[in-house]
Write an enzyme that holds these catalytic residues in place. Structure first.
Site, PDB file in Angstrom:
ATOM      1  N   GLU A  38      -5.433  -8.628   1.014  1.00 33.35           N
ATOM      2  CA  GLU A  38      -6.120  -8.278   2.266  1.00 33.35           C
ATOM      3  C   GLU A  38      -7.591  -8.038   1.969  1.00 33.35           C
ATOM      4  OE1 GLU A  38      -4.565  -4.951   4.498  1.00 33.35           O
ATOM      5  OE2 GLU A  38      -2.495  -5.643   4.231  1.00 33.35           O
ATOM      6  N   GLU A  43       0.799  -1.234   0.000  1.00 27.74           N
ATOM      7  CA  GLU A  43       0.000   0.000   0.000  1.00 27.74           C
ATOM      8  C   GLU A  43       0.834   1.287   0.000  1.00 27.74           C
ATOM      9  OE1 GLU A  43      -2.937  -0.135   3.123  1.00 27.74           O
ATOM     10  OE2 GLU A  43      -4.011  -1.768   2.175  1.00 27.74           O
TER      11      GLU A  43
HETATM   12  C1  FCB Z   1      -4.555  -1.976   5.543  1.00 33.16           C
HETATM   13  C2  FCB Z   1      -3.201  -2.348   6.078  1.00 33.16           C
HETATM   14  C3  FCB Z   1      -3.244  -3.405   7.158  1.00 33.16           C
HETATM   15  C4  FCB Z   1      -4.424  -3.236   8.082  1.00 33.16           C
HETATM   16  C5  FCB Z   1      -5.697  -3.053   7.308  1.00 33.16           C
HETATM   17  C6  FCB Z   1      -6.919  -2.925   8.162  1.00 33.16           C
HETATM   18  O1  FCB Z   1      -4.495  -0.689   5.012  1.00 33.16           O
HETATM   19  O2  FCB Z   1      -2.374  -2.801   5.045  1.00 33.16           O
HETATM   20  O3  FCB Z   1      -2.016  -3.383   7.823  1.00 33.16           O
HETATM   21  O4  FCB Z   1      -4.187  -2.226   8.980  1.00 33.16           O
HETATM   22  O5  FCB Z   1      -5.585  -1.936   6.471  1.00 33.16           O
END
Ligand code: FCB
Length: 444
Positions: free
Chosen positions: A348, A165
Protein backbone atom coordinates in the site's frame (compact mmCIF):
# COMPACT_ATOMS: atom_id res chain seq x y z
CA UNK A 1 15.07 8.61 -14.03
CA UNK A 2 17.00 5.54 -15.02
CA UNK A 3 14.31 2.89 -14.71
CA UNK A 4 15.16 0.03 -12.39
CA UNK A 5 11.86 -1.86 -12.34
CA UNK A 6 12.26 -5.42 -13.60
CA UNK A 7 10.18 -6.85 -16.44
CA UNK A 8 8.23 -9.02 -14.01
CA UNK A 9 7.64 -6.21 -11.50
CA UNK A 10 4.09 -6.39 -10.14
CA UNK A 11 2.15 -3.22 -10.86
CA UNK A 12 -1.07 -3.18 -8.95
CA UNK A 13 -3.74 -1.40 -7.00
CA UNK A 14 -5.07 -2.43 -3.61
CA UNK A 15 -8.49 -2.54 -1.94
CA UNK A 16 -10.04 -4.29 1.06
CA UNK A 17 -13.36 -6.06 1.46
CA UNK A 18 -15.12 -3.96 4.09
CA UNK A 19 -14.03 -0.71 2.49
CA UNK A 20 -15.57 -1.41 -0.93
CA UNK A 21 -17.93 -4.38 -1.03
CA UNK A 22 -21.12 -3.30 0.76
CA UNK A 23 -23.80 -6.04 0.50
CA UNK A 24 -23.37 -6.81 4.18
CA UNK A 25 -26.48 -8.98 4.41
CA UNK A 26 -26.10 -10.83 1.15
CA UNK A 27 -25.44 -14.49 0.40
CA UNK A 28 -25.09 -15.49 4.02
CA UNK A 29 -22.59 -12.90 5.20
CA UNK A 30 -22.73 -12.32 8.94
CA UNK A 31 -22.00 -9.27 11.08
CA UNK A 32 -18.37 -8.20 11.36
CA UNK A 33 -16.79 -6.13 14.11
CA UNK A 34 -16.82 -3.18 11.72
CA UNK A 35 -20.58 -3.39 11.20
CA UNK A 36 -21.03 -3.38 14.96
CA UNK A 37 -18.50 -0.61 15.58
CA UNK A 38 -19.97 1.62 12.85
CA UNK A 39 -23.46 1.17 14.28
CA UNK A 40 -22.47 2.94 17.49
CA UNK A 41 -22.98 6.71 17.18
CA UNK A 42 -19.78 8.72 17.39
CA UNK A 43 -17.43 5.98 16.20
CA UNK A 44 -17.33 6.99 12.52
CA UNK A 45 -16.75 10.68 11.92
CA UNK A 46 -19.49 11.10 9.31
CA UNK A 47 -21.82 8.58 10.94
CA UNK A 48 -21.48 6.23 7.96
CA UNK A 49 -20.64 2.53 7.64
CA UNK A 50 -19.53 0.02 5.03
CA UNK A 51 -23.11 -1.18 4.49
CA UNK A 52 -23.10 -0.01 0.87
CA UNK A 53 -19.58 1.39 0.41
CA UNK A 54 -18.68 1.23 -3.31
CA UNK A 55 -21.23 -1.52 -3.92
CA UNK A 56 -18.32 -3.51 -5.32
CA UNK A 57 -20.12 -6.76 -4.50
CA UNK A 58 -22.44 -5.97 -7.41
CA UNK A 59 -20.13 -3.84 -9.56
CA UNK A 60 -16.95 -5.89 -9.37
CA UNK A 61 -16.80 -6.64 -13.10
CA UNK A 62 -16.82 -2.97 -13.95
CA UNK A 63 -14.13 -2.41 -11.29
CA UNK A 64 -11.92 -5.13 -12.74
CA UNK A 65 -12.36 -3.58 -16.19
CA UNK A 66 -10.99 -0.39 -14.71
CA UNK A 67 -7.90 -2.21 -13.41
CA UNK A 68 -7.44 -3.83 -16.82
CA UNK A 69 -7.83 -0.49 -18.60
CA UNK A 70 -4.69 0.74 -16.82
CA UNK A 71 -2.74 -2.34 -18.01
CA UNK A 72 -1.94 -3.30 -14.42
CA UNK A 73 -0.76 -6.86 -13.99
CA UNK A 74 -1.75 -7.32 -10.32
CA UNK A 75 -4.69 -6.60 -8.01
CA UNK A 76 -4.68 -6.82 -4.22
CA UNK A 77 -8.03 -7.46 -2.51
CA UNK A 78 -9.07 -8.98 0.79
CA UNK A 79 -11.45 -11.78 1.62
CA UNK A 80 -14.24 -11.15 4.11
CA UNK A 81 -14.13 -13.80 6.82
CA UNK A 82 -17.83 -13.18 7.70
CA UNK A 83 -18.77 -14.25 4.17
CA UNK A 84 -16.77 -17.48 4.35
CA UNK A 85 -17.39 -18.71 7.91
CA UNK A 86 -20.22 -16.49 9.16
CA UNK A 87 -20.09 -17.71 12.73
CA UNK A 88 -16.32 -17.34 12.84
CA UNK A 89 -15.71 -21.03 13.32
CA UNK A 90 -17.57 -24.02 11.95
CA UNK A 91 -19.60 -24.31 8.77
CA UNK A 92 -18.24 -22.87 5.53
CA UNK A 93 -20.63 -20.74 3.45
CA UNK A 94 -20.07 -21.82 -0.14
CA UNK A 95 -21.84 -18.74 -1.52
CA UNK A 96 -19.23 -16.57 0.14
CA UNK A 97 -16.45 -18.51 -1.51
CA UNK A 98 -18.28 -18.38 -4.85
CA UNK A 99 -17.97 -14.59 -4.94
CA UNK A 100 -14.18 -14.68 -4.65
CA UNK A 101 -14.00 -17.64 -7.01
CA UNK A 102 -15.66 -15.56 -9.72
CA UNK A 103 -13.47 -12.58 -8.90
CA UNK A 104 -10.29 -14.64 -9.19
CA UNK A 105 -11.31 -16.26 -12.48
CA UNK A 106 -12.22 -12.90 -13.93
CA UNK A 107 -8.91 -11.39 -12.87
CA UNK A 108 -7.03 -14.22 -14.52
CA UNK A 109 -9.11 -13.85 -17.68
CA UNK A 110 -8.03 -10.21 -17.81
CA UNK A 111 -4.37 -11.12 -17.35
CA UNK A 112 -4.25 -9.69 -13.83
CA UNK A 113 -2.63 -11.62 -11.00
CA UNK A 114 -4.82 -11.95 -7.90
CA UNK A 115 -3.17 -11.07 -4.60
CA UNK A 116 -5.42 -12.06 -1.68
CA UNK A 117 -5.24 -10.79 1.89
CA UNK A 118 -6.88 -13.12 4.38
CA UNK A 119 -7.39 -10.67 7.23
CA UNK A 120 -7.99 -7.00 6.57
CA UNK A 121 -9.72 -6.25 9.89
CA UNK A 122 -13.29 -7.56 9.41
CA UNK A 123 -13.43 -10.19 12.15
CA UNK A 124 -16.79 -12.00 12.50
CA UNK A 125 -18.60 -10.37 15.42
CA UNK A 126 -19.34 -13.85 16.81
CA UNK A 127 -15.64 -14.26 17.53
CA UNK A 128 -15.38 -10.83 19.13
CA UNK A 129 -18.22 -11.87 21.43
CA UNK A 130 -15.86 -14.61 22.65
CA UNK A 131 -12.98 -12.19 23.26
CA UNK A 132 -11.82 -11.60 19.69
CA UNK A 133 -8.10 -11.73 19.00
CA UNK A 134 -7.32 -11.59 22.72
CA UNK A 135 -8.70 -15.13 22.92
CA UNK A 136 -6.20 -17.71 21.73
CA UNK A 137 -9.05 -19.75 20.20
CA UNK A 138 -9.33 -17.07 17.50
CA UNK A 139 -5.92 -18.18 16.20
CA UNK A 140 -7.30 -21.65 15.64
CA UNK A 141 -10.39 -20.22 13.97
CA UNK A 142 -8.22 -18.13 11.64
CA UNK A 143 -6.22 -21.19 10.61
CA UNK A 144 -9.45 -23.09 9.82
CA UNK A 145 -10.75 -20.14 7.81
CA UNK A 146 -7.42 -19.91 5.97
CA UNK A 147 -7.65 -23.60 5.18
CA UNK A 148 -11.17 -23.23 3.74
CA UNK A 149 -10.19 -20.26 1.55
CA UNK A 150 -6.92 -21.64 0.28
CA UNK A 151 -8.40 -25.06 -0.48
CA UNK A 152 -10.90 -23.36 -2.77
CA UNK A 153 -8.73 -20.66 -4.32
CA UNK A 154 -5.20 -21.95 -3.83
CA UNK A 155 -5.00 -23.52 -7.27
CA UNK A 156 -5.36 -20.07 -8.91
CA UNK A 157 -4.31 -17.50 -6.32
CA UNK A 158 -0.54 -17.71 -5.99
CA UNK A 159 0.06 -14.64 -3.85
CA UNK A 160 -1.19 -14.59 -0.25
CA UNK A 161 -0.97 -12.06 2.54
CA UNK A 162 -1.96 -13.49 5.90
CA UNK A 163 -2.61 -10.38 8.02
CA UNK A 164 -2.78 -6.71 7.07
CA UNK A 165 -1.17 -4.30 9.55
CA UNK A 166 -1.37 -6.16 12.87
CA UNK A 167 -0.12 -3.01 14.64
CA UNK A 168 -3.19 -1.07 13.55
CA UNK A 169 -5.48 -3.86 14.75
CA UNK A 170 -3.76 -4.07 18.14
CA UNK A 171 -3.20 -0.38 18.79
CA UNK A 172 -5.88 1.59 16.97
CA UNK A 173 -8.56 -1.05 17.57
CA UNK A 174 -7.75 -2.22 21.10
CA UNK A 175 -5.63 0.50 22.75
CA UNK A 176 -6.81 3.77 21.27
CA UNK A 177 -10.36 2.61 20.51
CA UNK A 178 -10.61 4.46 17.20
CA UNK A 179 -11.14 1.29 15.15
CA UNK A 180 -13.24 -1.81 15.79
CA UNK A 181 -13.66 -3.27 18.32
CA UNK A 182 -13.18 0.11 19.99
CA UNK A 183 -11.35 -0.97 23.15
CA UNK A 184 -8.99 1.02 25.36
CA UNK A 185 -7.18 -1.83 27.02
CA UNK A 186 -3.37 -2.03 26.98
CA UNK A 187 -3.13 -5.64 28.09
CA UNK A 188 -5.71 -6.71 25.51
CA UNK A 189 -3.80 -4.79 22.82
CA UNK A 190 -0.57 -6.59 23.71
CA UNK A 191 -2.26 -9.99 23.65
CA UNK A 192 -4.09 -9.22 20.39
CA UNK A 193 -0.81 -8.25 18.73
CA UNK A 194 0.83 -11.49 19.81
CA UNK A 195 -2.08 -13.66 18.68
CA UNK A 196 -2.21 -11.98 15.27
CA UNK A 197 1.43 -12.92 14.77
CA UNK A 198 0.89 -16.49 15.94
CA UNK A 199 -2.08 -16.69 13.55
CA UNK A 200 0.19 -15.54 10.73
CA UNK A 201 2.84 -18.11 11.65
CA UNK A 202 0.38 -20.98 11.87
CA UNK A 203 -1.38 -20.03 8.65
CA UNK A 204 1.75 -20.01 6.47
CA UNK A 205 2.25 -23.82 6.28
CA UNK A 206 -1.49 -24.30 5.67
CA UNK A 207 -1.39 -21.92 2.71
CA UNK A 208 1.73 -23.61 1.35
CA UNK A 209 0.03 -27.03 1.53
CA UNK A 210 -3.11 -25.82 -0.26
CA UNK A 211 -1.49 -23.49 -2.76
CA UNK A 212 1.69 -25.09 -4.07
CA UNK A 213 4.23 -22.65 -5.45
CA UNK A 214 2.48 -19.60 -3.99
CA UNK A 215 4.29 -16.61 -2.51
CA UNK A 216 3.21 -16.09 1.09
CA UNK A 217 3.92 -13.19 3.43
CA UNK A 218 2.60 -10.67 5.94
CA UNK A 219 1.97 -6.94 5.48
CA UNK A 220 3.21 -4.52 8.14
CA UNK A 221 2.62 -0.78 8.33
CA UNK A 222 5.61 1.50 8.77
CA UNK A 223 5.78 5.10 9.90
CA UNK A 224 9.50 5.79 10.22
CA UNK A 225 10.26 8.10 13.15
CA UNK A 226 12.71 10.96 12.67
CA UNK A 227 14.05 13.14 15.49
CA UNK A 228 12.98 16.79 15.42
CA UNK A 229 16.60 17.82 16.02
CA UNK A 230 20.06 16.28 16.38
CA UNK A 231 19.86 16.50 20.14
CA UNK A 232 20.33 13.22 21.94
CA UNK A 233 17.03 13.56 23.80
CA UNK A 234 15.11 13.90 20.52
CA UNK A 235 16.99 11.01 18.98
CA UNK A 236 16.11 8.82 21.95
CA UNK A 237 12.47 9.92 21.74
CA UNK A 238 12.40 8.97 18.05
CA UNK A 239 13.95 5.60 18.87
CA UNK A 240 11.24 5.01 21.48
CA UNK A 241 8.51 5.79 18.95
CA UNK A 242 10.19 3.60 16.35
CA UNK A 243 10.32 0.69 18.77
CA UNK A 244 6.60 0.92 19.48
CA UNK A 245 5.42 1.72 15.94
CA UNK A 246 7.72 -0.22 13.65
CA UNK A 247 9.85 -2.74 15.52
CA UNK A 248 7.06 -4.26 17.59
CA UNK A 249 5.96 -6.49 14.70
CA UNK A 250 9.04 -6.36 12.50
CA UNK A 251 11.45 -7.85 15.04
CA UNK A 252 9.53 -11.05 15.80
CA UNK A 253 8.74 -11.71 12.14
CA UNK A 254 12.47 -11.61 11.45
CA UNK A 255 13.23 -13.93 14.36
CA UNK A 256 14.48 -11.29 16.77
CA UNK A 257 11.73 -11.63 19.34
CA UNK A 258 10.17 -8.63 21.05
CA UNK A 259 12.52 -5.83 22.05
CA UNK A 260 13.28 -5.17 25.68
CA UNK A 261 11.15 -2.36 26.93
CA UNK A 262 8.40 -2.81 24.35
CA UNK A 263 5.66 -3.98 26.70
CA UNK A 264 6.49 -1.67 29.55
CA UNK A 265 6.26 1.31 27.22
CA UNK A 266 2.47 0.89 27.25
CA UNK A 267 1.27 -1.93 29.50
CA UNK A 268 1.95 -3.44 32.89
CA UNK A 269 0.84 -6.82 31.53
CA UNK A 270 2.99 -8.35 28.80
CA UNK A 271 1.14 -10.90 26.67
CA UNK A 272 1.04 -14.59 27.41
CA UNK A 273 3.49 -16.29 25.11
CA UNK A 274 3.42 -20.07 24.80
CA UNK A 275 6.53 -22.17 24.24
CA UNK A 276 7.27 -22.32 20.50
CA UNK A 277 5.31 -19.17 19.65
CA UNK A 278 8.33 -17.10 18.71
CA UNK A 279 9.55 -19.84 16.34
CA UNK A 280 6.06 -20.07 14.82
CA UNK A 281 5.99 -16.31 14.22
CA UNK A 282 9.44 -16.36 12.61
CA UNK A 283 8.36 -18.95 10.01
CA UNK A 284 10.22 -18.30 6.75
CA UNK A 285 8.08 -16.41 4.24
CA UNK A 286 8.58 -15.36 0.64
CA UNK A 287 8.28 -11.63 1.06
CA UNK A 288 7.58 -8.76 3.41
CA UNK A 289 4.61 -6.56 2.49
CA UNK A 290 5.33 -2.90 3.22
CA UNK A 291 2.56 -0.35 3.73
CA UNK A 292 3.95 3.16 3.71
CA UNK A 293 2.20 6.52 3.76
CA UNK A 294 4.24 8.95 5.82
CA UNK A 295 6.81 9.50 8.56
CA UNK A 296 6.61 10.99 12.03
CA UNK A 297 8.85 13.71 13.45
CA UNK A 298 9.41 13.36 17.16
CA UNK A 299 10.47 15.70 19.94
CA UNK A 300 11.41 14.80 23.50
CA UNK A 301 9.27 16.35 26.20
CA UNK A 302 10.55 16.29 29.78
CA UNK A 303 8.55 13.90 32.01
CA UNK A 304 6.07 13.15 29.27
CA UNK A 305 5.41 11.06 26.18
CA UNK A 306 7.31 12.08 23.03
CA UNK A 307 5.56 14.77 21.03
CA UNK A 308 4.77 14.62 17.30
CA UNK A 309 5.60 17.84 15.50
CA UNK A 310 4.61 19.31 12.14
CA UNK A 311 7.26 20.71 9.80
CA UNK A 312 6.60 24.31 8.73
CA UNK A 313 6.27 24.53 4.96
CA UNK A 314 5.90 20.78 4.43
CA UNK A 315 2.95 19.37 2.45
CA UNK A 316 0.34 17.42 4.38
CA UNK A 317 -2.39 15.26 2.90
CA UNK A 318 -6.05 15.36 3.86
CA UNK A 319 -5.32 12.88 6.67
CA UNK A 320 -2.60 15.25 7.98
CA UNK A 321 0.17 12.92 6.91
CA UNK A 322 3.35 14.62 5.77
CA UNK A 323 4.40 13.97 2.17
CA UNK A 324 7.96 12.76 2.62
CA UNK A 325 9.05 10.19 0.00
CA UNK A 326 12.63 10.04 1.29
CA UNK A 327 11.31 8.13 4.28
CA UNK A 328 10.19 5.36 1.94
CA UNK A 329 13.66 5.21 0.43
CA UNK A 330 15.31 5.11 3.87
CA UNK A 331 12.83 2.50 5.08
CA UNK A 332 13.42 0.14 2.16
CA UNK A 333 17.18 0.36 2.64
CA UNK A 334 16.82 -0.26 6.37
CA UNK A 335 14.60 -3.30 5.87
CA UNK A 336 17.07 -4.75 3.40
CA UNK A 337 20.31 -3.89 5.19
CA UNK A 338 19.36 -4.20 8.87
CA UNK A 339 16.74 -6.95 8.63
CA UNK A 340 17.97 -8.80 5.57
CA UNK A 341 14.56 -8.70 3.87
CA UNK A 342 15.08 -10.80 0.77
CA UNK A 343 12.03 -9.74 -1.17
CA UNK A 344 9.61 -6.91 -0.57
CA UNK A 345 6.45 -5.52 -2.08
CA UNK A 346 4.92 -2.16 -1.42
CA UNK A 347 1.46 -3.48 -0.63
CA UNK A 348 0.00 0.00 0.00
CA UNK A 349 1.07 3.54 -0.77
CA UNK A 350 -1.10 6.50 -1.61
CA UNK A 351 -2.61 9.76 -0.43
CA UNK A 352 -5.96 11.30 0.51
CA UNK A 353 -6.82 14.66 -1.00
CA UNK A 354 -10.26 16.21 -1.22
CA UNK A 355 -10.75 15.97 -4.97
CA UNK A 356 -13.85 17.20 -6.75
CA UNK A 357 -14.79 16.98 -10.43
CA UNK A 358 -14.39 20.22 -12.39
CA UNK A 359 -17.04 21.68 -14.74
CA UNK A 360 -16.07 19.16 -17.42
CA UNK A 361 -16.12 16.20 -15.08
CA UNK A 362 -12.33 15.89 -14.85
CA UNK A 363 -10.69 15.28 -11.51
CA UNK A 364 -7.35 16.94 -11.77
CA UNK A 365 -5.69 15.58 -8.62
CA UNK A 366 -2.23 16.93 -9.24
CA UNK A 367 -1.18 16.54 -5.61
CA UNK A 368 -1.90 12.82 -5.68
CA UNK A 369 -0.17 12.42 -9.05
CA UNK A 370 2.93 14.17 -7.69
CA UNK A 371 2.79 12.04 -4.54
CA UNK A 372 2.77 8.88 -6.66
CA UNK A 373 5.51 10.06 -8.96
CA UNK A 374 7.80 10.96 -6.06
CA UNK A 375 7.17 7.74 -4.17
CA UNK A 376 7.76 5.66 -7.28
CA UNK A 377 11.02 7.58 -7.75
CA UNK A 378 11.94 6.62 -4.15
CA UNK A 379 11.24 2.96 -5.00
CA UNK A 380 13.34 3.27 -8.13
CA UNK A 381 16.23 4.80 -6.20
CA UNK A 382 16.04 2.06 -3.57
CA UNK A 383 16.16 -0.65 -6.24
CA UNK A 384 19.23 1.08 -7.70
CA UNK A 385 20.84 0.59 -4.28
CA UNK A 386 20.19 -3.14 -4.44
CA UNK A 387 16.88 -3.30 -2.57
CA UNK A 388 14.89 -6.37 -3.72
CA UNK A 389 11.58 -4.62 -4.36
CA UNK A 390 9.38 -6.77 -6.58
CA UNK A 391 6.11 -4.85 -6.85
CA UNK A 392 3.99 -1.83 -5.98
CA UNK A 393 0.28 -1.81 -5.11
CA UNK A 394 -1.19 1.66 -5.05
CA UNK A 395 -3.78 2.44 -2.38
CA UNK A 396 -6.42 2.64 -3.69
CA UNK A 397 -8.33 1.71 -6.83
CA UNK A 398 -11.45 3.51 -5.60
CA UNK A 399 -12.39 6.19 -3.12
CA UNK A 400 -13.84 4.11 -0.30
CA UNK A 401 -14.87 3.76 3.34
CA UNK A 402 -11.82 5.03 5.20
CA UNK A 403 -12.57 3.32 8.53
CA UNK A 404 -13.16 5.79 11.39
CA UNK A 405 -12.94 8.67 8.92
CA UNK A 406 -15.93 7.48 6.91
CA UNK A 407 -16.20 8.60 3.28
CA UNK A 408 -14.69 12.06 3.66
CA UNK A 409 -11.11 10.96 2.97
CA UNK A 410 -10.61 10.06 -0.66
CA UNK A 411 -7.63 7.81 -1.42
CA UNK A 412 -8.78 6.60 -4.84
CA UNK A 413 -7.27 7.03 -8.27
CA UNK A 414 -10.93 6.63 -9.21
CA UNK A 415 -13.53 9.10 -7.99
CA UNK A 416 -16.69 7.50 -6.62
CA UNK A 417 -19.90 9.51 -6.61
CA UNK A 418 -21.56 7.73 -3.69
CA UNK A 419 -25.06 8.93 -4.63
CA UNK A 420 -24.94 7.25 -8.04
CA UNK A 421 -21.96 4.87 -7.63
CA UNK A 422 -20.52 6.33 -10.81
CA UNK A 423 -16.77 5.81 -11.13
CA UNK A 424 -14.54 8.39 -12.83
CA UNK A 425 -10.86 7.80 -13.31
CA UNK A 426 -8.88 10.71 -11.88
CA UNK A 427 -5.94 12.26 -13.71
CA UNK A 428 -3.58 10.51 -11.26
CA UNK A 429 -5.07 7.19 -12.37
CA UNK A 430 -4.47 7.98 -16.02
CA UNK A 431 -0.94 9.00 -15.16
CA UNK A 432 -0.35 5.76 -13.23
CA UNK A 433 -1.52 3.72 -16.22
CA UNK A 434 0.91 5.61 -18.47
CA UNK A 435 3.73 5.11 -15.98
CA UNK A 436 3.08 1.38 -15.79
CA UNK A 437 2.86 1.05 -19.57
CA UNK A 438 6.22 2.78 -19.92
CA UNK A 439 7.72 0.25 -17.51
CA UNK A 440 6.16 -2.95 -18.77
CA UNK A 441 8.18 -5.09 -21.15
CA UNK A 442 7.39 -4.40 -24.79
CA UNK A 443 4.85 -6.93 -26.07
CA UNK A 444 6.06 -8.94 -29.07
C1 FCB B 1 -4.06 1.47 5.85
C2 FCB B 1 -5.10 0.40 5.66
C3 FCB B 1 -5.98 0.62 4.45
C4 FCB B 1 -6.31 2.08 4.24
C5 FCB B 1 -5.08 2.93 4.30
C6 FCB B 1 -5.33 4.39 4.05
O1 FCB B 1 -3.69 1.52 7.20
O2 FCB B 1 -4.49 -0.85 5.55
O3 FCB B 1 -7.11 -0.19 4.60
O4 FCB B 1 -7.29 2.47 5.11
O5 FCB B 1 -4.45 2.77 5.54
Amino acid sequence: MNKQFSDNFKWGVATSAYQIEGAIHEDGRSESIWDRFASIPGNIKDGSSGAVACDHYHRWEQDLDLVASLDLNAYRFSIAWPRIIPTGRGAVNEKGLDFYDRLVDSLLQRGIEPCATLYHWDLPQALQDDGGWANRATVEAFVAYTDAVTRRLGDRVKFWITINEPWVVAVIGNLWGQHAPGLHDPSVAAQVGHHLLVAHGQAVPVIRANSPGAEVGITLNFTPAYPASDQLTDRLAAAQVDLFTNQWFLDPVFGRGYSDGLWHSFTANPPQIQPGDMETIAVPTDFLGVNFYSRSVVRHVEDSQPQFVQIPGATYTDTDWEVYPNALYDLLLRLHRDYGAQKMYITENGAAFSDQPDANGYINDEQRRAYLENHLAACNAAIAQGVPLAGYYLWSLLDNFEWGEGYAKRFGITYVDYATQKRTLKESGKWYGEFVRANLPVKV
